[in-house]
Design a protein around this motif. Structure first.
Motif, PDB file in Angstrom:
ATOM      1  N   GLY A  15       0.819  -1.202   0.000  1.00 38.13           N
ATOM      2  CA  GLY A  15       0.000   0.000   0.000  1.00 38.13           C
ATOM      3  C   GLY A  15       0.855   1.256   0.000  1.00 38.13           C
ATOM      4  O   GLY A  15       2.045   1.237   0.348  1.00 38.13           O
ATOM      5  N   LEU A  16       0.250   2.372  -0.398  1.00 42.48           N
ATOM      6  CA  LEU A  16       0.977   3.642  -0.422  1.00 42.48           C
ATOM      7  C   LEU A  16       1.349   4.059   0.993  1.00 42.48           C
ATOM      8  O   LEU A  16       0.561   3.932   1.933  1.00 42.48           O
ATOM      9  N   ARG A  17       2.552   4.614   1.123  1.00 42.93           N
ATOM     10  CA  ARG A  17       3.078   4.938   2.452  1.00 42.93           C
ATOM     11  C   ARG A  17       3.217   6.434   2.666  1.00 42.93           C
ATOM     12  O   ARG A  17       4.166   6.897   3.268  1.00 42.93           O
ATOM     13  N   GLY A  18       2.279   7.205   2.179  1.00 38.82           N
ATOM     14  CA  GLY A  18       2.305   8.633   2.442  1.00 38.82           C
ATOM     15  C   GLY A  18       1.957   9.448   1.211  1.00 38.82           C
ATOM     16  O   GLY A  18       1.836   8.934   0.086  1.00 38.82           O
ATOM     17  N   VAL A  19       1.795  10.767   1.436  1.00 34.05           N
ATOM     18  CA  VAL A  19       1.405  11.675   0.362  1.00 34.05           C
ATOM     19  C   VAL A  19       2.504  11.778  -0.694  1.00 34.05           C
ATOM     20  O   VAL A  19       2.233  11.863  -1.889  1.00 34.05           O
TER      21      VAL A  19
END
Length: 771
Positions: A110-114
């Motif tokens: 999953g994406l780990r931040g902006v």
């Protein structure tokens, strides 16, 4: 260079398959074909050595690193599939990379931040890096695909996004599309039956939409709702079958009714009353009523009624003659054969042809763009004028290629492809058509520099094709959702075999599945009888299919065993693949074990994929620990091959004191002849969802106490092989139980002879249900 060489050699091999050789030159042509096939295999290995390491390096950089042995196998398979694409097409791009990861077991985290969302999305980072590492083989994705990936990453790559997408957007949008799609199906039926427009029901409303969304929500997120829905659907199906099939059939089987139906008066009534009336009714439905032409011909002649009466009277007279009886029998026989042909060949052929035509359209566009891009690359010995000319033309061609891809991929293909058109594109037409004038005016203002008439034409065509974007988005978002670890299926899924994307079930089963193997076998038999000049071409197709099956087994079974420290049996290699009409036979050998070749059989029987060990081979040389490891790996292979039944499990359940009665898998289910005389048979249904398959005894003679069989033990497809269990199985130092669970019978046959254990002592033969 390696990719271009491989493509040229494969093209030569395809052309050689079309060569028509005379009798005296046939041996030479076969020798040349064998030599070129060996060259193509060597060229493929060169591509894997050149492209594979670069792919692995980039996948490591973006976070696609395996953390378990099944994921190591999945990563190797992912790289091999991408290399296969490069060999088959000469190039691949973001779409193919995304699809390969979506159907693979190794998923993106999953994406780990902006920052990762905006600047450093893992898939887009891989897209950017591969365009540099594999320049000329990998083409970077278009900007609309990259922006779509960013938007879908926010929805599917984050916890909040997945919650909103799965718990709000999906139920509402799916309910809207389903209701509108059902409305489009219902309206023609109501119009056919003459229902006035004011009296037609409207399925989409302020009450129906929330209720449908709630139902979709429950089906997606609740196993209980899915079970209740399945039971309700089963009850409705049972009720319809009882009303229209079972009850009339039970009445027709009553002795008195059978005597009446088989009597001479009833036969005469069927022949001389019922059948003429049916044929006349069909003519009445087909012929025009004549009312629309009444003014032109000055009288209201009802052609449908007159034509129906004429057909009924002619049928009555014809069936009174001997020629009529013969014609009736020929017509019924032709209708039965035509229906079977329609069900097993025509309809599947239509679906396959539709898919192939539109795949060829998209691939042809990509090949054209790729060919022009290759021509526009700067050569080493080109002068300045050529470089300037190529640069100038390349600038114009870049804009043209960009818009060509947009129109073909986003607008034209989803719009005209009937498989993608309904129901998403159909419903989107209803949304866009009322807004068409405003959209056309807005596009004309943007396109004003090219002239009023061209701008109006282009704006109108674009607006007409605009609903195709919704079909494109639906298909793309479906694949983007499967990119991430959180969306990995709970169970092991069937894997595609070869670059055509068919599973083992698709290769073997006729009907709406592809049925490639039985169709190819039938073509080869027909060619052997009447078209010998096509045999070489068809044999080349069969060889390609055999190699695809060999790669599938090697990647799913051999690759896993070679990485498992529990195995200790050396490499297991695919020794050959044989294709039959409804059978695939795979030979395996283990050079360090000896014991001969092991053969695995995959067969299609009555709509089921049945697997089993046709020849034990080196199985008898394995000790107990190695047998458990091999059985666990075989369970994964069978799950990937979409196997429904395993012969060893069936025989373990049917074995009576070591003796296995004759059995067969028929349309009725599992048919067993317990006495061996075939006078009495036991039938276990295989298509019910009940926990137990209840025995039904048929034939003459008494048979007491035929025991039911547990469906979960009888059918391999009912034995859940979850991803979590699969990981735990190969993470342990030793495999002491099957990943299918303790109730499942063994997938391996019992030992034929005693063999030597690891400590040098003789091991006793297995019981029929052990292993």
């Amino acid at each position: 260079r390696e990719v271009r060489v491989a493509r040229e050699v494969h093209a030569a091999e395809r052309k050689l398959a079309l060569v028509r050789a005379s009798a005296e030159d046939a041996a030479d042509v076969r020798a040349v074909r064998r030599a070129v096939h060996a060259l193509s295999a060597a060229a493929d290995r060169a591509v894997r050595r050149a492209v594979g390491p670069a792919l692995e390096r980039v996948l490591d950089e973006v976070g696609l690193r395996p953390s378990s042995r099944p994921e190591q196998v999945a990563r190797t398979k992912l790289v091999d599939e991408l290399v296969d694409l490069a060999i088959a097409r000469g190039h691949f791009d973001l779409g193919q990379l995304r699809d390969a990861i979506s159907r693979n077991d190794l998923k993106l985290p999953g994406l780990r931040g902006v920052r990762e969302l905006v600047f450093d999305d893992p898939l887009l980072r891989a897209d950017r890096r591969l365009s540099i590492e594999l320049d000329g083989v990998y083409r970077r994705g278009e900007i609309y695909l990259r922006w779509l990936q960013k938007a879908s990453a926010l929805l599917f790559g984050t916890r909040v996004g997945r919650f909103v997408a799965l718990y709000a957007l999906l139920p509402v949008l799916a309910a809207y599309v389903l209701l509108e799609g059902a409305q489009h199906l219902l309206e023609p039926l109501l119009r056919l039956f003459g229902v006035h427009e004011h009296h037609r029901p409207h399925l989409l409303g302020p009450i129906s939409l929330p209720l449908a969304a709630l139902l979709v929500f429950g089906l997606v997120h609740s196993a209980l709702v899915r079970e209740i829905g399945g039971r309700v659907a089963g009850a409705v199906g049972f009720l319809l079958a009882a009303v229209f099939f079972r009850v009339p059939l039970a009445i027709a089987r009553l002795p008195l009714v059978r005597r009446v139906l088989r009597g001479e008066p009833m036969a005469a009534a069927r022949r001389h009353v019922v059948r003429p009336i049916v044929l006349g009714a069909l003519a009445w439905l087909v012929l025009p009523s004549g009312r629309a032409h009444a003014r032109a011909i000055h009288h209201a002649l009802h052609a449908d009624r007159v034509g129906g009466a004429i057909v009924a009277l002619a049928s009555f007279v014809l069936l009174l003659t001997r020629f009529g009886s013969a014609a009736e029998e020929i017509a019924l026989d032709y209708a039965v054969r035509s229906f079977r042909h329609l069900r097993t060949r025509v309809l599947p052929g239509i679906f396959k042809a539709i898919g192939e035509v539109f795949a060829a359209l998209v691939e042809g566009t990509e090949r054209l763009i790729y060919a022009v891009d290759e021509r526009l690359r700067f050569g080493k010995e080109e002068g300045a004028p050529a470089i300037v000319a190529k640069g100038a033309f390349g600038l114009v061609w870049g804009f043209f290629a960009f818009f060509l891809r947009i129109y073909v991929n986003l607008l034209i293909e989803p719009q005209v492809n009937p498989i993608k058109h309904f129901p998403v594109v159909t419903v989107s037409h209803k949304i866009i058509l009322p807004l068409a004038p405003q959209i056309i005016r807005a596009l004309m203002r943007v396109l004003r520099p090219i002239g009023r008439l061209p701008a109006a034409a282009l704006a109108s065509i674009t607006t007409l094709l605009l609903p195709g974007v919704f079909g494109f988005l639906a298909w793309e978002l479906k694949e983007n959702y499967k990119l991430y670890e959180a969306s990995r299926p709970a169970r092991l899924r069937a894997s595609p075999i070869g670059h055509h994307g068919e599973t083992m079930a698709g290769l073997l089963k006729p009907g709406f599945h592809s049925g490639t193997i039985p169709k190819l076998t039938a073509k080869i038999r027909r060619a052997a009888r009447a078209h010998a000049d096509r045999l070489a071409e068809l044999s080349a197709q069969r060889l390609e299919l055999e190699e695809a099956v060999a790669r599938f087994v090697d990647r799913e079974l051999g690759s896993l065993l070679s990485r498992a420290p529990q195995w200790r049996g050396g490499p297991v290699e695919v020794d050959g693949v044989e294709l039959g009409g409804n059978r695939v036979l795979v030979g395996l050998r283990a050079p360090t074990l000896g014991g001969g070749e092991l053969s695995l059989a995959f067969e299609e029987q009555s709509g089921f994929v049945v697997a089993g060990v046709a020849e034990p081979g080196f199985l008898d040389a394995l000790d107990e620990a190695q047998r458990r490891v091999f059985a666990a790996a075989l369970a994964g292979l069978y799950a990937r091959a979409a196997v429904d039944l395993v012969r060893e499990q069936i025989e373990a359940l049917l074995a009576d004191h070591g003796a296995i009665p004759p059995y067969d898998i028929a349309d009725d289910g599992l048919v067993v002849w317990p006495s061996g005389s075939f006078g009495v048979e036991i039938v276990y249904p295989l298509d019910d969802d009940a926990a137990e398959a209840t025995a039904r005894v048929r034939g003459r003679g008494a048979l007491e106490g035929a025991p039911p069989l547990e469906t979960a033990r009888l059918m391999f497809a009912k034995q859940p092989l979850s991803w979590t269990t699969w990981l735990e199985t190969w993470a342990n130092d030793a495999i002491d139980r099957s990943p299918l669970g303790p109730p499942a019978p063994s997938l391996l046959p019992p030992r034929r002879v005693a063999s030597m254990r690891a400590d040098g002592r003789a091991a006793a033969p297995d019981a029929p249900h052990a292993g």
